[in-house]
Design a protein around this motif. Structure first.
Motif, mmCIF file in Angstrom:
data_model
loop_
_atom_site.group_PDB
_atom_site.id
_atom_site.type_symbol
_atom_site.label_atom_id
_atom_site.label_comp_id
_atom_site.label_asym_id
_atom_site.label_seq_id
_atom_site.Cartn_x
_atom_site.Cartn_y
_atom_site.Cartn_z
ATOM 1 N N VAL A 44 0.860 -1.182 0.000
ATOM 2 C CA VAL A 44 0.000 0.000 0.000
ATOM 3 C C VAL A 44 0.901 1.239 0.000
ATOM 4 N N GLY A 45 0.574 2.191 -0.872
ATOM 5 C CA GLY A 45 1.454 3.345 -1.022
ATOM 6 C C GLY A 45 2.763 2.944 -1.657
ATOM 7 N N CYS A 46 2.691 2.192 -2.735
ATOM 8 C CA CYS A 46 3.907 1.611 -3.337
ATOM 9 C C CYS A 46 4.790 2.638 -4.022
ATOM 10 N N ASP A 66 -1.394 2.823 -5.154
ATOM 11 C CA ASP A 66 -0.983 4.164 -4.744
ATOM 12 C C ASP A 66 -1.984 5.154 -5.337
ATOM 13 N N ASP A 85 -7.093 4.167 -3.331
ATOM 14 C CA ASP A 85 -6.975 4.716 -1.988
ATOM 15 C C ASP A 85 -6.659 3.583 -1.020
ATOM 16 N N ALA A 86 -5.584 3.732 -0.243
ATOM 17 C CA ALA A 86 -5.215 2.696 0.721
ATOM 18 C C ALA A 86 -6.271 2.525 1.798
ATOM 19 N N LEU A 89 -9.260 -0.328 -0.187
ATOM 20 C CA LEU A 89 -8.508 -1.181 -1.106
ATOM 21 C C LEU A 89 -9.439 -1.969 -2.028
ATOM 22 N N ALA A 101 3.611 -1.753 4.083
ATOM 23 C CA ALA A 101 3.507 -0.298 4.050
ATOM 24 C C ALA A 101 4.902 0.216 4.379
ATOM 25 N N TYR A 111 -4.296 6.852 8.768
ATOM 26 C CA TYR A 111 -3.591 5.566 8.828
ATOM 27 C C TYR A 111 -4.345 4.501 9.630
ATOM 28 N N VAL A 114 -6.467 2.816 7.263
ATOM 29 C CA VAL A 114 -5.662 1.985 6.359
ATOM 30 C C VAL A 114 -5.338 0.656 7.025
ATOM 31 N N VAL A 118 -6.081 -3.115 5.822
ATOM 32 C CA VAL A 118 -5.049 -4.154 5.769
ATOM 33 C C VAL A 118 -5.551 -5.417 6.454
#
Length: 226
Positions: A44-46, A66, A85-86, A89, A101, A111, A114, A118
């Motif tokens: 996530v957020g690669c 991302d 959007d993380a 997902l 992450a 977060y 997020v 996850v």
């Protein structure tokens, strides 16, 4: 994320060049806590996908998401990616064995949400690896001008977003960052249904990185509202 769209070329061409020798131990922490495995490993957020090679070396199949189209433009060719959007997902519940992450939690004001996502997409007992800036020694309150010491000013306990930074060669002064005090960060793991199991730090003489390996806890699975 528009801010990262604007700096994507600088990030790929200049910022990453300064990180090539892993000066703060990001790659080391990733290898230590992810370890060898098989199956999909979602990042996530690669960003530009620079960690995909390490993930492959460990046996996993990297996939990334991302928000920044500019960063993903550089990621194509390194791993399969989707703009997403993380905090929402585009994956089914219980669908992946591992999630990463890496150096992104300060870019995500939401977060905790997020982390809940996850936990939702992880298989039961699946592995989540968080590698991020160290809450205690990095932030708008921390002056790292002297490589041998960190000056900590008031502000650590507040939790806030800022562009204030001790250097103009990094990311915080360009795109800003959210600060999460250590208890708030770790409690967000627990609240999401993730059980931290191992930790490591990176960077010397004062750590820059704090990394956490956690597992999804049986019985705490959350289904995202439809």
């Amino acid at each position: 994320m528009a801010a990262y769209d604007e700096i994507a070329d600088w990030y790929e061409g200049q910022f990453l060049a300064a990180q090539r020798d892993d000066p703060i131990g990001v790659g080391l922490a990733l290898r230590e806590l992810l370890g060898e495995g098989t199956g999909v490993c979602l990042e996530v957020g690669c960003g530009t996908g620079v960690h995909a090679a390490t993930v492959r070396e460990l046996g996993w199949t990297p996939v990334g998401v991302d928000l920044s189209a500019g960063m993903l433009r550089h990621a194509h060719g390194r791993l399969p990616v989707a703009r997403a959007d993380a905090g929402r997902l585009p994956l089914r519940d219980n669908s992946v064995p591992a999630v990463l992450a890496v150096m992104v939690h300060t870019d995500m004001p939401g977060y905790p949400a997020v982390l809940r996502e996850v936990a939702r997409v992880l298989e039961p007992g699946g592995l989540f690896v968080h590698v991020g800036v160290h809450p205690c020694f990095c932030g708008g309150f921390a002056d790292r001008t002297d490589p041998a010491a960190v000056v900590i000013r008031p502000g650590y306990l507040d939790g806030y977003w800022t562009k204030e930074s001790w250097t103009d060669q990094g990311l915080r002064d360009k795109v800003g960052a959210s600060h999460w005090p250590l208890p708030a960060l770790l409690n967000a793991f627990l609240d999401a249904g993730l059980a931290p199991g191992r930790f490591t730090e990176g960077g010397t003489p004062v750590p820059v990185v704090l990394a956490v390996a956690a597992r999804s806890r049986p019985g705490t699975h959350r289904t995202r509202p439809r």
